[in-house]
Write a protein that holds these residues in place. Structure first.
Motif, PDB file in Angstrom:
ATOM      1  N   ILE A 180      39.653  42.877  52.619  1.00 47.54           N
ATOM      2  CA  ILE A 180      40.800  41.709  52.016  1.00 47.54           C
ATOM      3  C   ILE A 180      41.471  42.526  50.869  1.00 47.54           C
ATOM      4  CG2 ILE A 180      41.250  40.168  51.055  1.00 47.54           C
ATOM      5  CD1 ILE A 180      39.193  38.642  51.901  1.00 47.54           C
ATOM      6  N   MET A 181      41.374  43.232  50.313  1.00 45.78           N
ATOM      7  CA  MET A 181      42.116  44.067  48.863  1.00 45.78           C
ATOM      8  C   MET A 181      42.253  44.949  49.705  1.00 45.78           C
ATOM      9  SD  MET A 181      40.801  45.763  45.229  1.00 45.78           S
ATOM     10  CE  MET A 181      40.150  47.263  46.581  1.00 45.78           C
ATOM     11  N   ASP A 182      42.097  45.962  50.369  1.00 44.98           N
ATOM     12  CA  ASP A 182      42.899  46.578  50.867  1.00 44.98           C
ATOM     13  C   ASP A 182      44.282  46.064  52.283  1.00 44.98           C
ATOM     14  OD1 ASP A 182      42.875  49.751  51.837  1.00 44.98           O
ATOM     15  OD2 ASP A 182      42.745  49.098  53.810  1.00 44.98           O
ATOM     16  N   THR A 183      44.327  44.961  52.281  1.00 46.85           N
ATOM     17  CA  THR A 183      45.448  44.524  53.651  1.00 46.85           C
ATOM     18  C   THR A 183      46.476  44.455  52.775  1.00 46.85           C
ATOM     19  OG1 THR A 183      43.305  43.904  54.817  1.00 46.85           O
ATOM     20  CG2 THR A 183      45.773  42.652  55.050  1.00 46.85           C
ATOM     21  N   TYR A 184      46.352  43.397  51.282  1.00 46.33           N
ATOM     22  CA  TYR A 184      46.721  42.762  50.046  1.00 46.33           C
ATOM     23  C   TYR A 184      47.862  43.877  49.369  1.00 46.33           C
ATOM     24  CZ  TYR A 184      48.632  40.431  45.703  1.00 46.33           C
ATOM     25  OH  TYR A 184      49.248  39.617  45.634  1.00 46.33           O
ATOM     26  N   ARG A 185      46.842  45.348  49.166  1.00 48.08           N
ATOM     27  CA  ARG A 185      47.492  45.928  48.221  1.00 48.08           C
ATOM     28  C   ARG A 185      48.640  46.695  49.598  1.00 48.08           C
ATOM     29  NH1 ARG A 185      43.081  49.135  44.788  1.00 48.08           N
ATOM     30  NH2 ARG A 185      45.256  50.059  43.382  1.00 48.08           N
ATOM     31  N   GLN A 186      48.243  47.066  50.869  1.00 44.27           N
ATOM     32  CA  GLN A 186      49.351  47.161  51.741  1.00 44.27           C
ATOM     33  C   GLN A 186      50.699  46.661  51.580  1.00 44.27           C
ATOM     34  OE1 GLN A 186      47.991  48.198  55.334  1.00 44.27           O
ATOM     35  NE2 GLN A 186      46.119  48.439  54.684  1.00 44.27           N
ATOM     36  N   PHE A 187      50.505  45.513  51.444  1.00 37.25           N
ATOM     37  CA  PHE A 187      51.712  43.856  50.664  1.00 37.25           C
ATOM     38  C   PHE A 187      52.145  44.516  49.719  1.00 37.25           C
ATOM     39  CE2 PHE A 187      49.811  42.171  55.374  1.00 37.25           C
ATOM     40  CZ  PHE A 187      50.965  42.053  55.838  1.00 37.25           C
ATOM     41  N   HIS A 188      51.430  44.848  49.138  1.00 38.60           N
ATOM     42  CA  HIS A 188      51.947  44.822  47.507  1.00 38.60           C
ATOM     43  C   HIS A 188      51.802  46.425  46.755  1.00 38.60           C
ATOM     44  CE1 HIS A 188      51.034  40.779  48.436  1.00 38.60           C
ATOM     45  NE2 HIS A 188      52.772  40.435  47.505  1.00 38.60           N
ATOM     46  N   PRO A 189      52.536  47.039  47.623  1.00 36.71           N
ATOM     47  CA  PRO A 189      51.963  48.596  46.997  1.00 36.71           C
ATOM     48  C   PRO A 189      52.226  48.917  45.857  1.00 36.71           C
ATOM     49  CG  PRO A 189      53.808  48.824  48.241  1.00 36.71           C
ATOM     50  CD  PRO A 189      53.667  47.337  48.661  1.00 36.71           C
ATOM     51  N   ASN A 190      53.395  48.121  45.107  1.00 35.26           N
ATOM     52  CA  ASN A 190      53.327  48.925  43.751  1.00 35.26           C
ATOM     53  C   ASN A 190      52.890  47.006  42.415  1.00 35.26           C
ATOM     54  OD1 ASN A 190      55.082  51.155  44.607  1.00 35.26           O
ATOM     55  ND2 ASN A 190      56.451  49.721  45.455  1.00 35.26           N
ATOM     56  N   GLU A 191      52.575  47.111  42.861  1.00 31.22           N
ATOM     57  CA  GLU A 191      51.548  45.905  41.989  1.00 31.22           C
ATOM     58  C   GLU A 191      50.164  46.266  41.280  1.00 31.22           C
ATOM     59  OE1 GLU A 191      49.560  41.447  42.493  1.00 31.22           O
ATOM     60  OE2 GLU A 191      50.757  41.674  43.718  1.00 31.22           O
ATOM     61  N   VAL A 192      50.075  46.155  39.825  1.00 26.96           N
ATOM     62  CA  VAL A 192      49.474  47.335  39.431  1.00 26.96           C
ATOM     63  C   VAL A 192      48.412  46.214  39.118  1.00 26.96           C
ATOM     64  CG1 VAL A 192      50.463  46.184  37.523  1.00 26.96           C
ATOM     65  CG2 VAL A 192      49.461  48.294  36.741  1.00 26.96           C
ATOM     66  N   ASP A 193      48.499  45.354  39.665  1.00 30.56           N
ATOM     67  CA  ASP A 193      47.078  44.336  38.990  1.00 30.56           C
ATOM     68  C   ASP A 193      46.960  43.623  40.634  1.00 30.56           C
ATOM     69  OD1 ASP A 193      47.474  43.991  36.104  1.00 30.56           O
ATOM     70  OD2 ASP A 193      48.762  42.226  36.819  1.00 30.56           O
ATOM     71  N   SER A 194      46.911  44.173  41.094  1.00 27.50           N
ATOM     72  CA  SER A 194      46.553  44.103  42.457  1.00 27.50           C
ATOM     73  C   SER A 194      45.385  43.990  43.097  1.00 27.50           C
ATOM     74  CB  SER A 194      47.544  45.220  43.844  1.00 27.50           C
ATOM     75  OG  SER A 194      47.590  46.717  43.463  1.00 27.50           O
ATOM     76  N   ILE A 195      44.300  44.794  42.426  1.00 24.58           N
ATOM     77  CA  ILE A 195      42.760  44.739  42.365  1.00 24.58           C
ATOM     78  C   ILE A 195      42.478  43.443  41.918  1.00 24.58           C
ATOM     79  CG2 ILE A 195      42.600  45.845  40.200  1.00 24.58           C
ATOM     80  CD1 ILE A 195      40.531  47.541  40.805  1.00 24.58           C
ATOM     81  N   GLY A 196      42.893  42.764  41.130  1.00 22.80           N
ATOM     82  CA  GLY A 196      42.007  41.700  41.074  1.00 22.80           C
ATOM     83  C   GLY A 196      42.847  40.058  41.673  1.00 22.80           C
ATOM     84  N   CYS A 197      42.947  41.081  42.939  1.00 23.35           N
ATOM     85  CA  CYS A 197      43.803  39.841  44.094  1.00 23.35           C
ATOM     86  C   CYS A 197      42.607  39.099  44.576  1.00 23.35           C
ATOM     87  CB  CYS A 197      44.361  39.761  45.506  1.00 23.35           C
ATOM     88  SG  CYS A 197      43.586  41.366  46.406  1.00 23.35           S
ATOM     89  N   VAL A 198      40.863  39.780  44.661  1.00 17.54           N
ATOM     90  CA  VAL A 198      39.845  38.995  45.144  1.00 17.54           C
ATOM     91  C   VAL A 198      39.220  39.624  44.613  1.00 17.54           C
ATOM     92  CG1 VAL A 198      39.314  41.305  46.274  1.00 17.54           C
ATOM     93  CG2 VAL A 198      38.326  39.554  46.864  1.00 17.54           C
ATOM     94  N   THR A 199      37.336  38.634  44.089  1.00 18.02           N
ATOM     95  CA  THR A 199      36.698  39.188  43.643  1.00 18.02           C
ATOM     96  C   THR A 199      35.278  39.663  44.447  1.00 18.02           C
ATOM     97  OG1 THR A 199      36.156  36.668  42.503  1.00 18.02           O
ATOM     98  CG2 THR A 199      37.123  37.942  41.356  1.00 18.02           C
ATOM     99  N   GLY A 200      34.500  39.858  43.824  1.00 16.37           N
ATOM    100  CA  GLY A 200      33.294  39.851  44.180  1.00 16.37           C
ATOM    101  C   GLY A 200      32.855  41.294  45.371  1.00 16.37           C
TER     102      GLY A 200
END
Length: 492
Positions: A180-200
């Motif tokens: 899920i995180m990897d997919t989200y980061r493909q949509f938001h490659p420049n978002e510095v806090d993208s790692i926080g889009c999911v926990t666990g």
């Protein structure tokens, strides 16, 4: 053989333990949550307008998408519900299970709202799910399903570190969260806090140490607190000591296993465990790691040595014990079996394991129920810690560990000079060692559970109500304070 974390245990998913035994004349899971809410709402003193707003989900997303499996197209259905966005981001797990539907996700999202409020975690409540049986798909197929579902969440703005932060639930784990995180980061490659889009997530991808065992550890802390209260000891006849407890646990997944481990390590006897294929029982206590390793290698408890096999796993719930911990799925204690429960305390490690009618029976029998929205809040509490770690981009303890060790070393040196005795290297290491990330996470979770249990106890005593209603009252009042303080609830 060293026990592996249950997150790596890939047993086949099946229906809830005792599935099919829930009576039609009992309320649905969603209705059950509403009934608990209404009971507390009538006591809370919160205005009816605020209660109406709080009870209804803010928004719901249902998506369908095609996945090609073995040259055939299969239509997958997924859900995501934001029950309350009084605080952002909203928080809640994503489960993969064949019986996931809109009502179940709605109910779980509502529980997340109240759960976060009970333990003072500043999130709104959410939940998600996909109607699939993960045991019927390969890892590659599950990855495609997970990523496709995440695309839908991204396109509809139902995920993001400041919007909606999912987590693992039944049928999912760190693996799915990393997809899920990897997919989200493909949509938001420049978002510095993208790692926080999911926990666990896995530790290597920004996860926090202690997350795997967090819910089970929270169950341990919560029950430990309640049995220390004099009124609970008087009511149950328990001594208040963990080592005197005889415990039965229904469910041996990520929550049940870790709860069993922490109780066992602190001296309690785990005398029974129920799983979907059968139950195991030994009045002298079960060895948790031996059971885990046996089930890991054999796929079930069947044939396990040094224990009696109970063919009907639901009957494990009926065995006499001090503490019964349902740690499977919802609606496991109902009209069909509530009158047979012989525990002194029921500690709800699962979400919604007791129906309202069964809850009334347990209370009339004098059985104390420690409710799910309080007792299993360890997962979301440590998820909050992980989210904070991701936003700060720093491991807990990194800035303070060596400074703490330096200060402690100076104190030890001062004591040695004044006492005239030099400590051994082992003694010095135990005293001087600075806190690791796991230590800080455990400490934060313990403090959170102690405070939440104390608040629940205080409300129960002052209003002369049961613990579940007290926890709901506290949650309702906290959420209402945010709603009413915002001044934007009823805009024309």
């Amino acid at each position: 053989m060293k026990a592996l974390s249950p997150i790596h245990l890939n047993l086949k998913y099946s229906n809830p333990i005792g599935s099919g035994a829930c009576e039609d004349h009992e309320p649905s899971f969603l209705k059950s949550v509403d009934m608990y809410f209404d009971k507390a709402a009538n006591i809370s003193g919160v205005s009816s307008k605020t209660l109406s707003h709080m009870k209804a989900p803010d928004c719901m997303l249902k998506v369908t998408f095609p996945i090609e499996i073995d040259n055939e197209v299969e239509i997958i259905t997924g859900y995501r519900v934001h029950h309350s966005r009084h605080m952002l981001p909203v928080k809640g797990g994503i489960r993969f299970a064949p019986d996931v539907d809109e009502q179940e996700v709605n109910a779980l999202a509502a529980l997340m709202t109240y759960k976060c409020a009970v333990v003072d975690v500043p999130f709104g409540g959410a939940k998600g799910g996909i109607s699939v049986d993960p045991s019927k798909y390969t890892e590659a197929e599950l990855e495609r399903i997970t990523r496709r579902y995440t695309v839908e969440l991204c396109q509809k703005a139902f995920i993001g570190p400041g919007t909606d932060v999912p987590a693992p639930d039944v049928g999912t784990g760190a693996r799915e969260m990393s997809w899920i995180m990897d997919t989200y980061r493909q949509f938001h490659p420049n978002e510095v806090d993208s790692i926080g889009c999911v926990t666990g997530k896995p530790i290597s991808l920004g996860g926090v140490r202690g997350r795997n065992e967090a819910t089970g550890l929270g169950v341990y802390y919560g029950i430990r607190e309640f049995i220390s209260y004099p009124e609970v000891q008087k009511h149950t006849g328990l001594s208040g000591k963990i080592e005197d407890l005889r415990i039965i646990i229904q469910g041996f997944g990520k929550v049940g296993y870790w709860a069993a481990k922490f109780f066992e390590e602190n001296g309690a006897k785990i005398i029974g465990i129920g799983e979907r294929e059968c139950g195991v029982y030994n009045p002298n206590g079960l060895n948790i790691d031996e059971l885990f390793n046996y089930r890991l290698s054999h796929g079930s408890f069947l044939g396990v040595p040094n224990a009696d096999i109970i063919e009907d796993p639901l009957k494990v719930l009926n065995l006499e014990c001090d503490v019964l911990i349902p740690a499977a799925l919802e609606r496991q204690i109902g009209l069909r079996n509530a009158d047979k429960i012989k525990a002194k305390i029921v500690g709800e490690a699962a979400n919604g394991p007791t129906t309202p009618l069964a809850d009334e029976i347990l209370l009339k029998k004098g059985i104390l129920v420690i409710p799910d929205l309080l007792l299993n809040a360890g997962g979301v509490t440590v998820s909050y810690f992980e989210w904070l770690k991701n936003l700060s981009h720093m491991r807990f303890g990194r800035m303070t560990k060596k400074w703490d060790e330096f200060g402690k070393a100076q104190i030890v040196e001062l004591v040695e000079r004044n006492v005239g005795r030099n400590l051994s290297d082992t003694e010095k290491k135990q005293i001087v060692q600075g806190a690791e990330e796991t230590d800080l996470v455990y400490s934060g979770l313990e403090d959170t559970m102690i405070s939440a249990c104390s608040e629940t106890r205080k409300t129960a005593i002052s209003k002369e109500i049961d613990y579940r209603t007290a926890a709901f009252v506290n949650a309702i009042e906290k959420v209402a304070a945010v709603y009413e303080g915002s001044g934007i609830m009823f805009m024309n």
